[in-house]
Motif scaffolding. Structure first.
Motif, PDB file in Angstrom:
ATOM      1  N   ILE A  19      11.741  90.465  79.963  1.00 36.22           N
ATOM      2  CA  ILE A  19      10.620  91.552  80.548  1.00 36.22           C
ATOM      3  C   ILE A  19      11.172  92.758  79.937  1.00 36.22           C
ATOM      4  O   ILE A  19      10.235  93.614  79.444  1.00 36.22           O
ATOM      5  CB  ILE A  19      10.290  91.422  81.977  1.00 36.22           C
ATOM      6  N   ALA A  20      12.188  93.515  80.139  1.00 37.24           N
ATOM      7  CA  ALA A  20      12.582  94.717  79.524  1.00 37.24           C
ATOM      8  C   ALA A  20      12.389  94.877  78.040  1.00 37.24           C
ATOM      9  O   ALA A  20      11.851  95.845  77.642  1.00 37.24           O
ATOM     10  CB  ALA A  20      13.947  95.085  80.055  1.00 37.24           C
ATOM     11  N   LEU A  21      12.483  93.707  77.379  1.00 34.05           N
ATOM     12  CA  LEU A  21      12.350  93.753  75.867  1.00 34.05           C
ATOM     13  C   LEU A  21      11.040  93.851  75.589  1.00 34.05           C
ATOM     14  O   LEU A  21      10.729  94.556  74.800  1.00 34.05           O
ATOM     15  CB  LEU A  21      13.109  92.519  75.332  1.00 34.05           C
ATOM     16  N   LEU A  22      10.052  93.065  76.255  1.00 36.55           N
ATOM     17  CA  LEU A  22       8.599  92.933  75.981  1.00 36.55           C
ATOM     18  C   LEU A  22       8.189  94.551  76.434  1.00 36.55           C
ATOM     19  O   LEU A  22       7.555  95.144  75.500  1.00 36.55           O
ATOM     20  CB  LEU A  22       7.989  92.130  76.933  1.00 36.55           C
ATOM     21  N   VAL A  23       8.413  95.265  77.468  1.00 34.28           N
ATOM     22  CA  VAL A  23       7.957  96.384  78.004  1.00 34.28           C
ATOM     23  C   VAL A  23       8.586  97.601  77.112  1.00 34.28           C
ATOM     24  O   VAL A  23       7.926  98.381  76.565  1.00 34.28           O
ATOM     25  CB  VAL A  23       8.488  96.584  79.588  1.00 34.28           C
ATOM     26  N   GLY A  24       9.640  97.354  76.811  1.00 34.34           N
ATOM     27  CA  GLY A  24      10.261  98.410  75.822  1.00 34.34           C
ATOM     28  C   GLY A  24       9.890  98.232  74.539  1.00 34.34           C
ATOM     29  O   GLY A  24       9.656  99.424  73.775  1.00 34.34           O
ATOM     30  N   GLY A  25       9.413  97.037  74.138  1.00 32.64           N
ATOM     31  CA  GLY A  25       8.922  96.856  72.845  1.00 32.64           C
ATOM     32  C   GLY A  25       7.536  97.482  72.783  1.00 32.64           C
ATOM     33  O   GLY A  25       7.098  98.331  71.579  1.00 32.64           O
ATOM     34  N   VAL A  31       4.965 104.797  71.233  1.00 31.04           N
ATOM     35  CA  VAL A  31       5.806 106.115  70.663  1.00 31.04           C
ATOM     36  C   VAL A  31       5.551 106.260  69.446  1.00 31.04           C
ATOM     37  O   VAL A  31       5.398 107.328  68.841  1.00 31.04           O
ATOM     38  CB  VAL A  31       7.247 105.903  71.292  1.00 31.04           C
ATOM     39  N   LEU A  32       5.833 105.037  68.551  1.00 33.84           N
ATOM     40  CA  LEU A  32       5.782 105.307  67.075  1.00 33.84           C
ATOM     41  C   LEU A  32       4.330 105.509  66.552  1.00 33.84           C
ATOM     42  O   LEU A  32       4.140 106.282  65.502  1.00 33.84           O
ATOM     43  CB  LEU A  32       6.038 103.935  66.533  1.00 33.84           C
ATOM     44  N   ALA A  33       3.392 105.049  67.340  1.00 35.72           N
ATOM     45  CA  ALA A  33       1.953 105.514  67.079  1.00 35.72           C
ATOM     46  C   ALA A  33       1.467 107.035  67.667  1.00 35.72           C
ATOM     47  O   ALA A  33       0.494 107.452  66.628  1.00 35.72           O
ATOM     48  CB  ALA A  33       1.016 104.355  67.692  1.00 35.72           C
ATOM     49  N   VAL A  34       2.051 107.397  68.534  1.00 44.98           N
ATOM     50  CA  VAL A  34       1.572 108.424  69.105  1.00 44.98           C
ATOM     51  C   VAL A  34       2.399 109.896  68.728  1.00 44.98           C
ATOM     52  O   VAL A  34       1.721 110.940  68.277  1.00 44.98           O
ATOM     53  CB  VAL A  34       1.335 108.437  70.566  1.00 44.98           C
ATOM     54  N   VAL A  35       3.648 109.743  68.915  1.00 46.12           N
ATOM     55  CA  VAL A  35       4.665 110.869  68.637  1.00 46.12           C
ATOM     56  C   VAL A  35       4.957 110.989  67.327  1.00 46.12           C
ATOM     57  O   VAL A  35       5.228 110.205  66.395  1.00 46.12           O
ATOM     58  CB  VAL A  35       5.952 110.816  69.359  1.00 46.12           C
ATOM     59  N   GLU A  36       4.970 112.570  66.741  1.00 43.65           N
ATOM     60  CA  GLU A  36       5.084 112.554  65.552  1.00 43.65           C
ATOM     61  C   GLU A  36       6.439 113.185  65.030  1.00 43.65           C
ATOM     62  O   GLU A  36       6.897 112.890  63.910  1.00 43.65           O
ATOM     63  CB  GLU A  36       3.815 113.592  64.774  1.00 43.65           C
ATOM     64  N   ALA A  43      14.720 110.066  70.226  1.00 46.07           N
ATOM     65  CA  ALA A  43      15.327 110.304  71.822  1.00 46.07           C
ATOM     66  C   ALA A  43      14.716 109.335  72.327  1.00 46.07           C
ATOM     67  O   ALA A  43      15.444 108.399  73.383  1.00 46.07           O
ATOM     68  CB  ALA A  43      15.186 111.800  72.107  1.00 46.07           C
ATOM     69  N   ILE A  44      13.302 109.065  72.351  1.00 50.59           N
ATOM     70  CA  ILE A  44      12.792 108.056  73.380  1.00 50.59           C
ATOM     71  C   ILE A  44      13.087 106.770  72.721  1.00 50.59           C
ATOM     72  O   ILE A  44      13.294 105.975  73.572  1.00 50.59           O
ATOM     73  CB  ILE A  44      10.962 108.218  72.986  1.00 50.59           C
ATOM     74  N   MET A  45      13.254 106.359  71.668  1.00 57.58           N
ATOM     75  CA  MET A  45      13.721 105.217  71.184  1.00 57.58           C
ATOM     76  C   MET A  45      15.243 104.898  71.988  1.00 57.58           C
ATOM     77  O   MET A  45      15.554 103.705  72.361  1.00 57.58           O
ATOM     78  CB  MET A  45      13.650 105.052  69.663  1.00 57.58           C
ATOM     79  N   LEU A  49      16.143 101.850  74.314  1.00 53.55           N
ATOM     80  CA  LEU A  49      17.232 100.831  73.668  1.00 53.55           C
ATOM     81  C   LEU A  49      18.194 100.755  74.599  1.00 53.55           C
ATOM     82  O   LEU A  49      18.837  99.869  75.078  1.00 53.55           O
ATOM     83  CB  LEU A  49      17.734 101.137  72.517  1.00 53.55           C
ATOM     84  N   ALA A  50      18.613 101.997  75.396  1.00 52.58           N
ATOM     85  CA  ALA A  50      19.469 102.140  76.551  1.00 52.58           C
ATOM     86  C   ALA A  50      19.159 101.211  77.631  1.00 52.58           C
ATOM     87  O   ALA A  50      20.047 100.674  78.476  1.00 52.58           O
ATOM     88  CB  ALA A  50      20.080 103.602  76.804  1.00 52.58           C
ATOM     89  N   ILE A  51      18.128 101.567  78.172  1.00 50.47           N
ATOM     90  CA  ILE A  51      17.298 100.918  79.324  1.00 50.47           C
ATOM     91  C   ILE A  51      17.467  99.362  79.196  1.00 50.47           C
ATOM     92  O   ILE A  51      18.102  98.464  79.825  1.00 50.47           O
ATOM     93  CB  ILE A  51      16.172 101.101  79.531  1.00 50.47           C
ATOM     94  N   PHE A  52      17.132  98.811  77.940  1.00 42.65           N
ATOM     95  CA  PHE A  52      17.427  97.468  77.665  1.00 42.65           C
ATOM     96  C   PHE A  52      18.417  96.933  77.521  1.00 42.65           C
ATOM     97  O   PHE A  52      18.760  95.886  78.148  1.00 42.65           O
ATOM     98  CB  PHE A  52      16.669  97.124  76.358  1.00 42.65           C
TER      99      PHE A  52
END
Length: 121
Positions: A19-25, A31-36, A43-45, A49-52
């Motif tokens: 579930i962590a992998l799904l939510v993190g994905g 994040v990839l779509a919104v943050v430039e 940092a967000i990635m 990844l650290a949480i997963f």
């Protein structure tokens, strides 16, 4: 020890990292779509990844400790300090903790402890 870990793995141990992998994905996709800004993306990635990884390692450690305890003859339930024994009715493939009455699968190479109850027989 790996056979013991496989026998003692529960649904919760597998579902939590999944579930962590799904939510993190999904969060990474957003994040990839919104943050430039590349630094903010990285940092967000890293946080995702650290949480997963922490949830996956935590589940793995729980199963490892459960397997280690049952192979050493103790009840794998964290709140119980009892020892495991084969059931009195002779059921194969199961061990029982007389303290907390929980049943566990019998894994290879269990080092059963001699208790006062066994000495009386």
């Amino acid at each position: 020890m790996l056979k013991a870990m496989g026998a003692l793995t529960t649904k919760a141990d597998v579902l939590t990292p999944f579930i962590a992998l799904l939510v993190g994905g999904m969060a990474a996709w957003v994040v990839l779509a919104v943050v430039e800004a590349k630094l903010v993306r990285a940092a967000i990635m890293f946080v995702i990844l650290a949480i997963f990884l922490s949830l996956a390692v935590s589940s793995l450690v729980k199963v490892w400790n459960r397997a280690r305890r049952i192979v050493n003859g103790f009840c794998p339930y964290p709140m119980c300090k009892g020892v495991v024994q084969r059931p009195a009715n002779g059921t194969r493939g199961i061990v029982v903790c007389p303290t907390c009455k929980r049943r566990w699968p019998e894994v290879p190479n269990i080092k059963f402890k001699v208790t006062s109850r066994l000495k009386e027989r």
